[in-house]
Design a protein around this motif. Structure first.
Motif, PDB file in Angstrom:
ATOM      1  N   ARG A 125       0.926  -1.313   0.099  1.00  0.00           N
ATOM      2  CA  ARG A 125       0.003  -0.051   0.021  1.00  0.00           C
ATOM      3  C   ARG A 125       0.897   1.273   0.020  1.00  0.00           C
ATOM      4  NH1 ARG A 125      -3.985   1.610   5.057  1.00  0.00           N
ATOM      5  NH2 ARG A 125      -4.715   3.740   4.178  1.00  0.00           N
ATOM      6  N   GLY A 126       0.401   2.114  -1.008  1.00  0.00           N
ATOM      7  CA  GLY A 126       1.006   3.512  -0.976  1.00  0.00           C
ATOM      8  C   GLY A 126       2.137   3.529  -1.852  1.00  0.00           C
ATOM      9  N   ARG A 127       2.658   2.511  -2.356  1.00  0.00           N
ATOM     10  CA  ARG A 127       3.775   2.294  -3.490  1.00  0.00           C
ATOM     11  C   ARG A 127       3.303   2.899  -4.844  1.00  0.00           C
ATOM     12  NH1 ARG A 127       8.256   3.541  -1.679  1.00  0.00           N
ATOM     13  NH2 ARG A 127       9.035   2.891  -3.723  1.00  0.00           N
ATOM     14  N   PRO A 128       3.956   3.926  -5.515  1.00  0.00           N
ATOM     15  CA  PRO A 128       3.551   4.394  -6.799  1.00  0.00           C
ATOM     16  C   PRO A 128       3.586   3.148  -7.914  1.00  0.00           C
ATOM     17  CG  PRO A 128       5.209   5.709  -5.977  1.00  0.00           C
ATOM     18  CD  PRO A 128       5.257   4.317  -5.073  1.00  0.00           C
ATOM     19  N   ASP A 137      -5.339  -0.389 -25.564  1.00  0.00           N
ATOM     20  CA  ASP A 137      -4.598  -1.777 -25.481  1.00  0.00           C
ATOM     21  C   ASP A 137      -3.697  -1.483 -24.253  1.00  0.00           C
ATOM     22  OD1 ASP A 137      -6.611  -2.853 -27.095  1.00  0.00           O
ATOM     23  OD2 ASP A 137      -5.146  -2.563 -28.634  1.00  0.00           O
ATOM     24  N   PHE A 138      -3.533  -2.412 -23.300  1.00  0.00           N
ATOM     25  CA  PHE A 138      -2.552  -2.379 -22.368  1.00  0.00           C
ATOM     26  C   PHE A 138      -1.077  -2.801 -23.041  1.00  0.00           C
ATOM     27  CE2 PHE A 138       0.317  -4.936 -19.673  1.00  0.00           C
ATOM     28  CZ  PHE A 138       0.294  -4.482 -18.374  1.00  0.00           C
ATOM     29  N   THR A 139      -0.196  -1.965 -22.367  1.00  0.00           N
ATOM     30  CA  THR A 139       1.122  -2.114 -23.012  1.00  0.00           C
ATOM     31  C   THR A 139       2.145  -2.205 -21.932  1.00  0.00           C
ATOM     32  OG1 THR A 139       0.455  -0.500 -24.843  1.00  0.00           O
ATOM     33  CG2 THR A 139       3.021  -1.079 -24.369  1.00  0.00           C
ATOM     34  N   GLN A 140       2.021  -1.790 -20.864  1.00  0.00           N
ATOM     35  CA  GLN A 140       3.100  -1.799 -19.887  1.00  0.00           C
ATOM     36  C   GLN A 140       2.457  -1.407 -18.325  1.00  0.00           C
ATOM     37  OE1 GLN A 140       6.262   1.465 -19.612  1.00  0.00           O
ATOM     38  NE2 GLN A 140       7.879  -0.443 -19.605  1.00  0.00           N
ATOM     39  N   PHE A 141       3.160  -2.068 -17.524  1.00  0.00           N
ATOM     40  CA  PHE A 141       2.777  -2.110 -15.964  1.00  0.00           C
ATOM     41  C   PHE A 141       4.266  -1.634 -15.296  1.00  0.00           C
ATOM     42  CE2 PHE A 141       2.624  -4.163 -11.912  1.00  0.00           C
ATOM     43  CZ  PHE A 141       1.689  -3.094 -11.062  1.00  0.00           C
ATOM     44  N   GLU A 142       4.353  -0.894 -14.430  1.00  0.00           N
ATOM     45  CA  GLU A 142       5.505  -0.539 -13.723  1.00  0.00           C
ATOM     46  C   GLU A 142       4.832  -0.332 -12.338  1.00  0.00           C
ATOM     47  OE1 GLU A 142       8.479   2.105 -16.120  1.00  0.00           O
ATOM     48  OE2 GLU A 142       6.317   2.968 -16.182  1.00  0.00           O
ATOM     49  N   TYR A 143       5.815  -0.891 -11.256  1.00  0.00           N
ATOM     50  CA  TYR A 143       5.513  -0.650 -10.109  1.00  0.00           C
ATOM     51  C   TYR A 143       6.950  -0.501  -9.395  1.00  0.00           C
ATOM     52  CZ  TYR A 143       5.113  -2.251  -5.057  1.00  0.00           C
ATOM     53  OH  TYR A 143       4.922  -2.214  -3.840  1.00  0.00           O
ATOM     54  N   GLU A 144       6.976   0.550  -8.354  1.00  0.00           N
ATOM     55  CA  GLU A 144       8.136   0.969  -7.767  1.00  0.00           C
ATOM     56  C   GLU A 144       8.393   0.036  -6.262  1.00  0.00           C
ATOM     57  OE1 GLU A 144       8.607   5.104  -7.042  1.00  0.00           O
ATOM     58  OE2 GLU A 144       8.350   5.437  -9.218  1.00  0.00           O
ATOM     59  N   ILE A 145       9.290  -0.816  -6.438  1.00  0.00           N
ATOM     60  CA  ILE A 145       9.448  -1.926  -5.526  1.00  0.00           C
ATOM     61  C   ILE A 145       9.909  -0.817  -4.209  1.00  0.00           C
ATOM     62  CG2 ILE A 145      10.837  -3.976  -4.653  1.00  0.00           C
ATOM     63  CD1 ILE A 145      10.928  -4.624  -7.394  1.00  0.00           C
ATOM     64  N   ASP A 146      10.830  -0.115  -4.227  1.00  0.00           N
ATOM     65  CA  ASP A 146      11.364   0.624  -3.304  1.00  0.00           C
ATOM     66  C   ASP A 146      11.932   2.030  -3.783  1.00  0.00           C
ATOM     67  OD1 ASP A 146      13.794  -0.067  -4.310  1.00  0.00           O
ATOM     68  OD2 ASP A 146      14.011  -1.647  -2.832  1.00  0.00           O
ATOM     69  N   ASN A 147      12.714   2.623  -3.179  1.00  0.00           N
ATOM     70  CA  ASN A 147      13.284   3.961  -3.613  1.00  0.00           C
ATOM     71  C   ASN A 147      14.189   3.737  -4.678  1.00  0.00           C
ATOM     72  OD1 ASN A 147      11.401   5.249  -2.255  1.00  0.00           O
ATOM     73  ND2 ASN A 147      12.786   5.572  -0.427  1.00  0.00           N
ATOM     74  N   ASP A 148      14.563   2.675  -4.896  1.00  0.00           N
ATOM     75  CA  ASP A 148      15.769   2.499  -5.898  1.00  0.00           C
ATOM     76  C   ASP A 148      15.664   1.440  -7.195  1.00  0.00           C
ATOM     77  OD1 ASP A 148      17.951   3.807  -4.178  1.00  0.00           O
ATOM     78  OD2 ASP A 148      17.567   2.027  -2.912  1.00  0.00           O
TER      79      ASP A 148
END
Length: 446
Positions: A125-128, A137-148
């Protein structure tokens, strides 16, 4: 005769023009709309008027141009790219997030693709996050695991492709100075900085200064620190390249450098490590339930025997930390010790953690661990009357009392590193311009 030839030639030219116009009219008439028919009539009328006045060559060129213009294809429309961004909400999962663009089967396939990279069950929760579509059409999903690091999953004709990539920041280096009136956190705030910087300074000098008992008014600090920005917005602190804390008239300095194993260390200019080799305890505990003893009544076996460790009473599932940098040499289970972990440290030291409930994910024999890193969780496996951690230490193969063990400093810097450290003293000099020096120093140290 010449005139007749001219007339005949003109008649032939007019016949050719007429044939071209007939062909053009037949082509345009294939489109049944009324607007097109009107255009045809206007074209015929205009052409008829022009025909009476224009030369045969001009008429042929005009008709050919109209036919070519009518057959030119319209340019392809530009694809519409949209980016949907936000933060993971309370109770939100990868499935509930992505089902706006993907079917359940596709979400399952996407999640399966990321297992070796980053399991989507770990999203917090709270991660961008960001989802990119092209023409819906869906092309890409990005999830910031941490700040790095950021997880990136792209869709292609062959399926989904997942990878982790470093998050790019714009980095500036700043020198920050402050004076203590009551405590470090207040001084940091007065300098216009975030509380996280105070915690970082505390970590560097924590073995040298008790920041609760030792701090006095007019103590002061200076740090050279990296600041990270994305799209012009402050995103936190990077490396503290150099730090000085003057406590009760005594100056303590630390300079950033990585050791031979890649761990971050802070050394003095002479190469002395500011960190001690071991934590005071492997977990946050409420009480010691059993001390180190050569002659203790075993609570389960009811016989007297040596107890070569310290028992820390703690709730089941309490995180257990490695007391120092080292390498995992054993992960196993026995009838007496239950689940346990052994770590080898430098200078002949070894630590053991017994009666665990489970091991940390990714822990394996041969893996290097960092001081303070979670390696397991408190349990009651083996011969145990309740959840606790039996913590043990050896020096050169012999058990020692962890409470009385000499806690040496972590290994000092090498001769080559000391030469670099002496140059880093310039980072804390407020007279000289060090705008470029910090980054150069880091490059040399890594």
């Amino acid at each position: 005769m010449y005139i007749q030839q001219k007339i005949n030639k003109k008649r032939v030219s007019l016949a050719i023009v007429t044939a071209i116009l007939v062909a053009f009219t037949a082509y345009v008439s294939l489109t049944p709309s009324q607007s097109t028919q009107t255009a045809q009539n206007e074209t015929k009328s205009t052409t008829s008027v022009a025909t009476s006045n224009a030369s045969p060559k001009a008429l042929i060129a005009s008709a050919t141009h109209q036919i070519q213009s009518s057959t030119e294809p319209e340019p392809d429309p530009q694809p519409v790219v949209k980016v949907f961004s936000g933060k993971i909400g309370k109770g939100e999962t990868a499935s509930t997030l992505l089902n706006k663009w993907l079917t359940k089967a596709e979400v399952y396939e996407l999640a399966s693709t990321t297992k070796k990279t980053f399991r989507l069950t770990k999203i917090r929760r709270g991660r961008p996050f960001r989802v990119t579509t092209i023409d819906g059409d869906f092309t890409q999903f990005e999830y910031e695991i941490d700040n790095d690091q950021c997880l990136s999953v792209t869709k292609s004709d062959d399926g989904f492709v997942a990878k982790c990539k470093d998050i790019k920041y714009d980095i500036t280096t700043e020198r920050i100075h402050g004076v203590i009136n009551s405590n470090l956190y207040e001084a940091i705030a007065n300098a216009g900085e975030k509380a996280a910087l105070a915690a970082r300074i505390g970590d560097i000098f924590g073995w040298e200064i008790d920041f609760i008992r030792d701090i006095r008014k007019n103590d002061n600090f200076t740090v050279v620190v990296e600041k990270r920005f994305r799209e012009g917005k402050f995103q936190g602190y990077g490396k503290i390249l150099a730090a000085r804390f003057v406590n009760q008239g005594n100056a303590h300095e630390g300079y950033y450098m990585k050791d031979k194993d890649g761990f971050t260390q802070y050394y003095t200019a002479e190469g002395k490590n500011l960190r001690r080799a071991f934590l005071k305890a492997p977990l946050k505990f409420s009480r010691i339930s059993s001390k180190f003893s050569k002659h203790r009544l075993h609570p389960v076996l009811k016989t007297y025997r040596p107890h070569n460790g310290i028992d820390y009473a703690a709730p089941r599932g309490t995180p257990v930390s490695a007391i120092g940098n080292g390498k995992v040499i054993k992960i196993a289970r026995s009838k007496a010790a239950g689940k346990y972990v052994k770590i080898r440290h430098s200078n002949g030291y070894e630590s053991g953690y017994l009666h665990l409930s489970r091991f940390a994910k990714g822990l394996r024999v041969g893996k290097k661990v960092k001081q303070g890193q979670t390696i397991a969780y408190v349990g009651a496996t083996g011969l145990a009357t309740g959840p606790h951690l039996d913590f043990r230490m050896k020096k050169n193969g012999k058990y020692i009392n962890p409470a009385k063990a000499i806690n040496p400093r972590a290994p000092k810097a090498t001769k080559a590193q000391i030469a670099i450290l002496k140059e880093k003293v310039k980072l804390l000099d407020p007279v000289k311009d060090t705008a470029q020096t910090p980054n150069q120093a880091v490059d040399n140290a890594v």
